[in-house]
Design a protein around this motif. Structure first.
Motif, PDB file in Angstrom:
ATOM      1  N   GLU A 187       0.870  -1.025   0.080  1.00 33.97           N
ATOM      2  CA  GLU A 187      -0.022   0.115   0.113  1.00 33.97           C
ATOM      3  C   GLU A 187       0.728   1.223   0.077  1.00 33.97           C
ATOM      4  OE1 GLU A 187      -2.718  -0.403   3.223  1.00 33.97           O
ATOM      5  OE2 GLU A 187      -3.947  -1.760   2.284  1.00 33.97           O
ATOM      6  N   LYS A 188       1.915   1.132   0.885  1.00 30.15           N
ATOM      7  CA  LYS A 188       2.735   2.201   0.606  1.00 30.15           C
ATOM      8  C   LYS A 188       3.375   2.657  -0.695  1.00 30.15           C
ATOM      9  CE  LYS A 188       3.741   2.133   5.789  1.00 30.15           C
ATOM     10  NZ  LYS A 188       4.683   1.874   6.739  1.00 30.15           N
ATOM     11  N   LYS A 189       3.828   1.429  -1.218  1.00 32.73           N
ATOM     12  CA  LYS A 189       4.503   1.550  -2.557  1.00 32.73           C
ATOM     13  C   LYS A 189       3.544   2.282  -3.498  1.00 32.73           C
ATOM     14  CE  LYS A 189       7.281  -1.052  -5.747  1.00 32.73           C
ATOM     15  NZ  LYS A 189       7.917  -2.498  -5.916  1.00 32.73           N
ATOM     16  N   ASN A 190       2.332   1.763  -3.348  1.00 28.54           N
ATOM     17  CA  ASN A 190       1.324   2.123  -4.357  1.00 28.54           C
ATOM     18  C   ASN A 190       1.065   3.573  -4.130  1.00 28.54           C
ATOM     19  OD1 ASN A 190      -0.798   1.809  -6.551  1.00 28.54           O
ATOM     20  ND2 ASN A 190      -2.314   1.993  -4.663  1.00 28.54           N
ATOM     21  N   ASP A 191       1.065   4.249  -2.757  1.00 26.68           N
ATOM     22  CA  ASP A 191       0.897   5.561  -2.694  1.00 26.68           C
ATOM     23  C   ASP A 191       1.923   6.325  -3.294  1.00 26.68           C
ATOM     24  OD1 ASP A 191      -1.875   5.165  -1.424  1.00 26.68           O
ATOM     25  OD2 ASP A 191      -1.016   5.057   0.679  1.00 26.68           O
ATOM     26  N   LEU A 192       3.278   5.835  -3.065  1.00 29.53           N
ATOM     27  CA  LEU A 192       4.229   6.529  -3.485  1.00 29.53           C
ATOM     28  C   LEU A 192       4.158   6.563  -5.114  1.00 29.53           C
ATOM     29  CD1 LEU A 192       7.263   5.594  -1.344  1.00 29.53           C
ATOM     30  CD2 LEU A 192       6.220   7.637  -1.398  1.00 29.53           C
ATOM     31  N   GLU A 193       3.806   5.501  -5.701  1.00 26.89           N
ATOM     32  CA  GLU A 193       3.816   5.696  -7.166  1.00 26.89           C
ATOM     33  C   GLU A 193       2.567   6.081  -7.655  1.00 26.89           C
ATOM     34  OE1 GLU A 193       3.873   1.512  -8.219  1.00 26.89           O
ATOM     35  OE2 GLU A 193       5.879   1.349  -7.810  1.00 26.89           O
ATOM     36  N   SER A 194       1.279   6.357  -7.014  1.00 25.93           N
ATOM     37  CA  SER A 194       0.133   7.204  -7.478  1.00 25.93           C
ATOM     38  C   SER A 194      -0.216   8.457  -6.897  1.00 25.93           C
ATOM     39  CB  SER A 194      -1.175   5.975  -7.399  1.00 25.93           C
ATOM     40  OG  SER A 194      -1.095   5.893  -6.026  1.00 25.93           O
ATOM     41  N   LYS A 195       0.523   8.825  -5.878  1.00 27.18           N
ATOM     42  CA  LYS A 195       0.077  10.049  -5.034  1.00 27.18           C
ATOM     43  C   LYS A 195       1.348  10.785  -4.681  1.00 27.18           C
ATOM     44  CE  LYS A 195      -4.302   8.529  -2.913  1.00 27.18           C
ATOM     45  NZ  LYS A 195      -4.864   8.337  -1.625  1.00 27.18           N
ATOM     46  N   CYS A 196       1.199  12.098  -4.674  1.00 28.54           N
ATOM     47  CA  CYS A 196       2.313  12.794  -4.066  1.00 28.54           C
ATOM     48  C   CYS A 196       2.276  13.011  -2.424  1.00 28.54           C
ATOM     49  CB  CYS A 196       2.271  14.425  -4.480  1.00 28.54           C
ATOM     50  SG  CYS A 196       3.187  15.617  -3.865  1.00 28.54           S
ATOM     51  N   ILE A 197       3.393  12.502  -1.796  1.00 26.29           N
ATOM     52  CA  ILE A 197       3.496  12.507  -0.349  1.00 26.29           C
ATOM     53  C   ILE A 197       3.324  13.822   0.267  1.00 26.29           C
ATOM     54  CG2 ILE A 197       5.835  12.366  -0.069  1.00 26.29           C
ATOM     55  CD1 ILE A 197       5.615  10.124   1.792  1.00 26.29           C
ATOM     56  N   VAL A 198       3.637  14.781  -0.517  1.00 28.01           N
ATOM     57  CA  VAL A 198       3.643  16.140   0.341  1.00 28.01           C
ATOM     58  C   VAL A 198       2.182  16.602   0.006  1.00 28.01           C
ATOM     59  CG1 VAL A 198       4.565  18.391   0.277  1.00 28.01           C
ATOM     60  CG2 VAL A 198       6.048  16.535  -0.265  1.00 28.01           C
ATOM     61  N   THR A 199       1.638  16.782  -1.044  1.00 32.36           N
ATOM     62  CA  THR A 199       0.353  17.555  -1.614  1.00 32.36           C
ATOM     63  C   THR A 199      -1.044  16.424  -1.165  1.00 32.36           C
ATOM     64  OG1 THR A 199       0.393  16.938  -3.711  1.00 32.36           O
ATOM     65  CG2 THR A 199       1.518  19.122  -2.917  1.00 32.36           C
ATOM     66  N   SER A 200      -0.488  15.259  -1.162  1.00 33.41           N
ATOM     67  CA  SER A 200      -1.683  14.048  -1.055  1.00 33.41           C
ATOM     68  C   SER A 200      -2.508  14.140  -2.331  1.00 33.41           C
ATOM     69  CB  SER A 200      -2.403  14.371   0.058  1.00 33.41           C
ATOM     70  OG  SER A 200      -1.672  14.401   1.336  1.00 33.41           O
ATOM     71  N   LEU A 201      -2.034  14.695  -3.464  1.00 28.40           N
ATOM     72  CA  LEU A 201      -2.920  14.713  -4.602  1.00 28.40           C
ATOM     73  C   LEU A 201      -2.629  13.613  -5.398  1.00 28.40           C
ATOM     74  CD1 LEU A 201      -2.543  18.525  -5.948  1.00 28.40           C
ATOM     75  CD2 LEU A 201      -4.724  17.496  -4.664  1.00 28.40           C
ATOM     76  N   HIS A 202      -3.525  13.111  -6.333  1.00 24.18           N
ATOM     77  CA  HIS A 202      -3.312  11.982  -7.083  1.00 24.18           C
ATOM     78  C   HIS A 202      -2.578  12.323  -8.421  1.00 24.18           C
ATOM     79  CE1 HIS A 202      -4.194   8.223  -9.462  1.00 24.18           C
ATOM     80  NE2 HIS A 202      -4.292   7.627  -8.557  1.00 24.18           N
ATOM     81  N   ARG A 203      -1.486  11.494  -8.935  1.00 22.29           N
ATOM     82  CA  ARG A 203      -1.046  11.788 -10.271  1.00 22.29           C
ATOM     83  C   ARG A 203      -1.693  12.422 -11.234  1.00 22.29           C
ATOM     84  NH1 ARG A 203       1.829   6.762 -12.718  1.00 22.29           N
ATOM     85  NH2 ARG A 203       2.460   8.279 -14.033  1.00 22.29           N
ATOM     86  N   PHE A 204      -3.036  11.939 -11.466  1.00 23.03           N
ATOM     87  CA  PHE A 204      -3.700  12.432 -12.660  1.00 23.03           C
ATOM     88  C   PHE A 204      -3.975  13.894 -12.266  1.00 23.03           C
ATOM     89  CE2 PHE A 204      -5.011   7.701 -12.458  1.00 23.03           C
ATOM     90  CZ  PHE A 204      -4.228   7.659 -13.892  1.00 23.03           C
ATOM     91  N   ASP A 205      -4.075  14.416 -11.114  1.00 26.03           N
ATOM     92  CA  ASP A 205      -4.372  15.989 -10.875  1.00 26.03           C
ATOM     93  C   ASP A 205      -3.162  16.789 -11.478  1.00 26.03           C
ATOM     94  OD1 ASP A 205      -6.497  15.422  -9.540  1.00 26.03           O
ATOM     95  OD2 ASP A 205      -5.214  15.088  -7.598  1.00 26.03           O
TER      96      ASP A 205
END
Length: 204
Positions: free
Chosen positions: A83-101
């Motif tokens: 789950e953490k790896k998926n979050d790093l690959e799909s979300k910005c850890i600072v802004t919590s925004l999804h990569r599609f944003d």
């Protein structure tokens, strides 16, 4: 074996735990075999009963429970890591925004994917810790104050600079309009003052 009871018990013990079968089959050991009869020797009888109960309790109960707990613990650890790896690959850890944003902003996701921006924030906080508080400017003082009380409001959660710049494109036009209106108002006040001044001068 010297009796049917002893033969049944030694075979049962060896079948339950073959790893220690040699211990029970050592004829030189006075405690090698169970008693000849059930109560022929109380010590050997109770010892045999205890060993059999312990082996049964461990093999059929505790061993399965412990193995299940170990397997579940490792599975949970693997799931959390995934789950953490998926979050790093799909979300910005600072802004919590999804990569599609960040799809409409070229280069934004590439510079923050995989948690790259975290190191910038850590280096910035480390720099603040090494500085004297008298050397802080306004922003550094605000960040340091938040960091001391575990307040993360200084992090740009839900926003980033490129989007903010896009949102304030119309602000300069509005400011120019307000400045122009203020200029006209000031000019009108100056004209009224000049007329009043002329009236006073003529009256004198």
């Amino acid at each position: 074996c010297h009796s049917p009871f002893q033969c049944v018990m030694i075979h049962m013990l060896e079948s339950l735990n073959s790893d220690v079968g040699e211990v029970f089959s050592d004829r030189d050991d006075p405690f090698a075999f169970p008693g000849v009869a059930l109560f022929a020797d109380y010590w050997l009888s109770w010892r045999t009963t205890f060993v059999a109960a312990a082996i049964i309790f461990w093999v059929f109960l505790l061993q399965g429970i412990l193995q299940g707990q170990i397997i579940d613990a490792f599975a949970q650890m693997r799931n959390e890591l995934a789950e953490k790896k998926n979050d790093l690959e799909s979300k910005c850890i600072v802004t919590s925004l999804h990569r599609f944003d960040f799809s409409g902003y070229p280069g934004e996701w590439e510079q923050r994917s995989g948690g790259k921006l975290v190191w910038n924030y850590l280096m910035y906080l480390h720099r603040l810790m090494l500085m004297e508080q008298e050397e802080f400017n306004g922003m550094e003082n605000f960040v340091h104050s938040c960091f001391e009380v575990d307040d993360v409001s200084f992090l740009p959660v839900g926003r980033f600079l490129a989007r903010q710049n896009e949102e304030i494109v119309d602000v300069p036009v509005q400011i120019l309009q307000e400045v122009e209106q203020l200029k006209r108002s000031t000019h009108e006040q100056l004209e009224r003052l000049e007329k009043q001044q002329e009236t006073v001068v003529n009256a004198i």
